[in-house]
Design an enzyme around this catalytic site. Structure first.
Site, PDB file in Angstrom:
ATOM      1  N   HIS A 140       0.819  -1.224   0.000  1.00  0.00           N
ATOM      2  CA  HIS A 140       0.000   0.000   0.000  1.00  0.00           C
ATOM      3  C   HIS A 140       0.850   1.271   0.000  1.00  0.00           C
ATOM      4  O   HIS A 140       0.351   2.345   0.369  1.00  0.00           O
ATOM      5  CB  HIS A 140      -0.951   0.033   1.210  1.00  0.00           C
ATOM      6  N   ASP A 190       1.062  -0.782  -7.746  1.00  0.00           N
ATOM      7  CA  ASP A 190       0.664  -1.098  -6.378  1.00  0.00           C
ATOM      8  C   ASP A 190      -0.514  -2.064  -6.373  1.00  0.00           C
ATOM      9  O   ASP A 190      -1.362  -2.031  -7.263  1.00  0.00           O
ATOM     10  CB  ASP A 190       0.283   0.195  -5.654  1.00  0.00           C
ATOM     11  N   HIS A 269     -11.584  -7.223  -5.331  1.00  0.00           N
ATOM     12  CA  HIS A 269     -11.857  -6.269  -4.260  1.00  0.00           C
ATOM     13  C   HIS A 269     -12.593  -5.068  -4.828  1.00  0.00           C
ATOM     14  O   HIS A 269     -12.122  -4.393  -5.738  1.00  0.00           O
ATOM     15  CB  HIS A 269     -10.521  -5.854  -3.645  1.00  0.00           C
ATOM     16  N   GLU A 321     -13.825  -8.881   0.250  1.00  0.00           N
ATOM     17  CA  GLU A 321     -14.610  -7.647   0.106  1.00  0.00           C
ATOM     18  C   GLU A 321     -14.906  -7.403  -1.376  1.00  0.00           C
ATOM     19  O   GLU A 321     -14.678  -6.320  -1.907  1.00  0.00           O
ATOM     20  CB  GLU A 321     -13.848  -6.467   0.713  1.00  0.00           C
ATOM     21  N   GLU A 337     -19.411  -2.269   1.143  1.00  0.00           N
ATOM     22  CA  GLU A 337     -18.553  -1.399   1.943  1.00  0.00           C
ATOM     23  C   GLU A 337     -18.809   0.069   1.611  1.00  0.00           C
ATOM     24  O   GLU A 337     -18.976   0.441   0.454  1.00  0.00           O
ATOM     25  CB  GLU A 337     -17.085  -1.745   1.680  1.00  0.00           C
ATOM     26  N   CYS A 339     -16.754   2.516   1.588  1.00  0.00           N
ATOM     27  CA  CYS A 339     -15.710   3.016   0.684  1.00  0.00           C
ATOM     28  C   CYS A 339     -15.971   2.612  -0.761  1.00  0.00           C
ATOM     29  O   CYS A 339     -15.635   3.357  -1.687  1.00  0.00           O
ATOM     30  CB  CYS A 339     -14.335   2.493   1.109  1.00  0.00           C
ATOM     31  N   CYS A 417     -10.765   2.711   7.172  1.00  0.00           N
ATOM     32  CA  CYS A 417     -10.783   3.450   5.911  1.00  0.00           C
ATOM     33  C   CYS A 417     -12.077   4.225   5.694  1.00  0.00           C
ATOM     34  O   CYS A 417     -12.083   5.304   5.103  1.00  0.00           O
ATOM     35  CB  CYS A 417     -10.547   2.496   4.740  1.00  0.00           C
ATOM     36  N   CYS A 418     -13.210   3.690   6.192  1.00  0.00           N
ATOM     37  CA  CYS A 418     -14.509   4.260   5.832  1.00  0.00           C
ATOM     38  C   CYS A 418     -14.853   5.583   6.509  1.00  0.00           C
ATOM     39  O   CYS A 418     -15.324   6.509   5.835  1.00  0.00           O
ATOM     40  CB  CYS A 418     -15.609   3.233   6.082  1.00  0.00           C
TER      41      CYS A 418
END
Length: 647
Positions: A140, A190, A269, A321, A337, A339, A417-418
């Site tokens: 990441h 990435d 994802h 996810e 999710e 995000c 993250c959310c």
């Protein structure tokens, strides 16, 4: 084309005020490990680091201000960057000296944490500098770089300071030194897409086209060698940088199973997929890359026609996810999710830069008014990672396959993250209201706003006042008109009829928009009729057979145990009554929907039986109360369903 829009809408300014007054200070305390909260282990995964955030502490250690070890995920830095972006967006809306001081503190810390060569990723700086850019499938590093860039751009726009723009450009120079097609450079991307989106934003404020070129390269190199990530790990082992077995890497999870331009389905994802697709659309619009746009459009079509929840949620499974397959849309084990819906919003808006299609606007609205704002509680201090369409607290507690489905919003997450993603998105909604294309001004979203638009060598002032989202009266005032242009007002898919109060206005319907030629100052009044809609799913969606979902205006509605009793699966909707405006001490002002239903009864004969072959099926009539989906789980812990049986 330059546009300046200020949202004055009561519905949305309530959220931006909540973010300014509650979320930003609360998240500041969380990042500094002084909020005094219990951090949730989403998915009940005890491998998730959730003792504390440590995100600010990690930066202080990297900056040499403190000693210690890194704590948290490899991407823990991104929590700080997204907080900073939301703070900058909020500051742009409501300048505040205290908030400016907080941002300055973080900006200074980020600058001090950056290495001399521009590199910045606290885990690798503190723990494993020998593995910089060498474990891209999970590191990441460029994902965090992307969020740093986006925060830097927002900070610059809000304050005029180039401190973090300089940090970002220095980091991008470092990335450019290490990545590219040249001999000796890393020929891969990435594992989590994000840098691709951010580089476009950096280009927009610097004018440096090489940033878009780098974004395009990162997109096009993905999937060219599906074994790239594994080869990196093998090379690390040969050099003595790692020990132990090499993990299997699911390249579909990373959308690296084939070249991006050849991908036709939404796989892997969900967040990574829509971030990637949004970047594809952004780059396509700048480079006029027809192949890139065509690939993005195929992914878009697969999502919205076969893999999208009615709430605007995406991601059908907790495992990875991820997306699964066409029409696989379970309601009680899905992921949806927060995000991922935010990423879908980005994707829709980016597609608008290539072509105006009312479908993009419809999806922006659907995901924004439902799945995205469901991700935060009305107190600004509790959040959903997962946004289910059906919940039973007993199942969430006792079924390992549903442990990710929470009946109440936790206060924070081990993977956080959310919450900051919601904050940065809702403080930037002015970017989603309109588009200027040639001599056409498109209004996609119905909110109170005041705006000025540079088009056709003139600056036009436009304001909207509306009773939406709950009622249909809307007024659009256009002034400072010196040259003819066309005003294009979206005709929402959820209206039944509309009527213009101005009988002298000449208009026509055009591809989902109301087209009006404007050649002088004008006031347009429209009344939209908002019926209660009962949606049905495609027959291949097994979970929704013989069920309906109820919608009025942009809101999808749901049933909660609080209003309707438990065992909601026993209810069958008969018909709907007229909508009613309601004020609730917790939920505030909203429109409630009521209906007549029948509840299947369980008589005493079931006491000692699990199955019976001959029985009389009795039922009783019951009123049912629907509330907007985004308001659920704000009152009590209980069952909830979106899709209800239909008689």
């Amino acid at each position: 084309m330059k546009s300046e829009i200020v949202i004055t809408d009561q519905f949305w300014t309530k959220y931006t005020k909540l973010i300014r007054k509650e979320m930003i200070p609360y998240q500041w305390d969380v990042l500094h490990d002084r909020a005094g909260i219990s951090i949730d282990k989403e998915r009940d995964d005890h491998g998730i680091p959730s003792e504390k955030s440590n995100a600010i502490e990690n930066l202080k250690i990297a900056a040499g201000q403190k000693k210690g070890n890194h704590y948290g995920w490899l991407f823990q830095d991104s929590d700080v960057y997204k907080w900073l972006e939301s703070a900058a967006n909020s500051y742009a809306l409501n300048p505040d000296d205290n908030l400016l001081d907080m941002m300055n503190e973080v900006a200074q810390l980020i600058e001090e944490a950056q290495d001399e060569d521009g590199y910045l990723s606290t885990y690798y700086q503190i723990e494993r500098p020998d593995l910089r850019f060498k474990r891209l499938f999970e590191s990441h590093e460029l994902y965090c770089a992307g969020h740093l860039i986006e925060a830097s751009v927002a900070h610059f726009k809000a304050t005029g300071s180039k401190k973090l723009i300089n940090v970002s450009e220095k980091f991008v120079n470092c990335i450019s030194e290490h990545f590219g097609p040249e001999e000796g450079k890393i020929n891969g991307a990435d594992g989590h897409q994000e840098i691709e989106l951010a580089l476009v934003k950096l280009y927009e404020v610097t004018g440096k086209k090489e940033y878009v070129d780098l974004s395009s390269w990162f997109l096009k190199i993905r999937g060219q060698d599906p074994d790239f990530y594994t080869k990196q790990l093998i090379d690390n082992k040969k050099k003595g940088l790692s020990t132990g077995p090499i993990p299997h890497i699911n390249t579909k999870y990373h959308q690296a199973h084939q070249p991006v331009l050849d991908q036709e389905e939404a796989v892997g994802h969900a967040v990574r997929l829509v971030y990637m697709a949004a970047a594809m659309a952004e780059v396509a619009s700048i480079h006029n890359d027809e192949k890139m746009f065509a690939a993005a459009r195929k992914i878009w079509d697969n999502i919205v026609k076969k893999r999208l929840y009615i709430t605007g949620g995406i991601g059908s499974t907790v495992h990875g996810e991820a997306f699964t397959f066409d029409y696989d849309l379970p309601n009680d084990t899905m992921y949806c999710e927060t995000c991922a819906s935010i990423g879908l919003l980005f994707f829709a808006k980016a597609m608008m830069k290539n072509e105006i299609d009312v479908e993009y606007a419809e999806i922006m609205e659907r995901t924004l008014y439902n799945n995205i704002i469901s991700g935060m509680a009305l107190d600004g201090k509790h959040f959903f990672y997962v946004n289910p369409l059906e919940v039973d607290p007993k199942a969430s507690k006792n079924d390992p396959g549903k442990s990710h489905v929470k009946p109440t919003r936790p206060s924070w997450f081990g993977c956080a993250c959310c919450p900051p993603n919601v904050a940065r998105t809702l403080t930037s909604l002015n970017h989603y209201i309109s588009d200027v294309v040639d001599e056409n001004l498109y209004i996609h979203m119905y909110q109170d706003f005041i705006g000025s638009f540079d088009m056709n060598n003139q600056t036009v002032s436009v304001s909207m006042t509306t009773d939406l989202p709950y009622n249909g009266y809307t007024k659009v005032k256009v002034s400072d008109v010196s040259k003819r242009f066309r005003l294009m007002l979206r005709l929402p898919a959820w209206i039944k009829n509309y009527e213009l109060n101005n009988t002298d206005i000449v208009y026509q319907e055009e591809e989902g928009y109301l087209s009006i030629d404007i050649d002088s100052d004008q006031t347009i009044e429209i009344n939209f009729e908002l019926p209660v809609l009962e949606w049905r799913s495609h027959p291949s969606v097994k979970n929704n057979l013989d069920k309906v979902a109820v919608q009025r205006g942009p809101f999808v509605y749901c049933l909660e145990e609080e209003d309707n009793g438990s065992e909601l699966h026993l209810l069958s909707l008969v018909d709907m009554a007229s909508p009613e405006e309601k004020t609730d001490s917790i939920l505030g002002d909203f429109v409630v929907l009521k209906g007549k239903a029948e509840r299947r009864l369980k008589d005493a004969s079931w006491k000692n039986f699990l199955y019976q072959s001959e029985l009389k099926l009795d039922s009783k009539k019951q009123e049912v109360i629907f509330i907007p989906y985004h308001l659920w789980a704000n009152r009590s812990k209980g069952e909830m369903i979106v899709w209800i049986n239909k008689k």
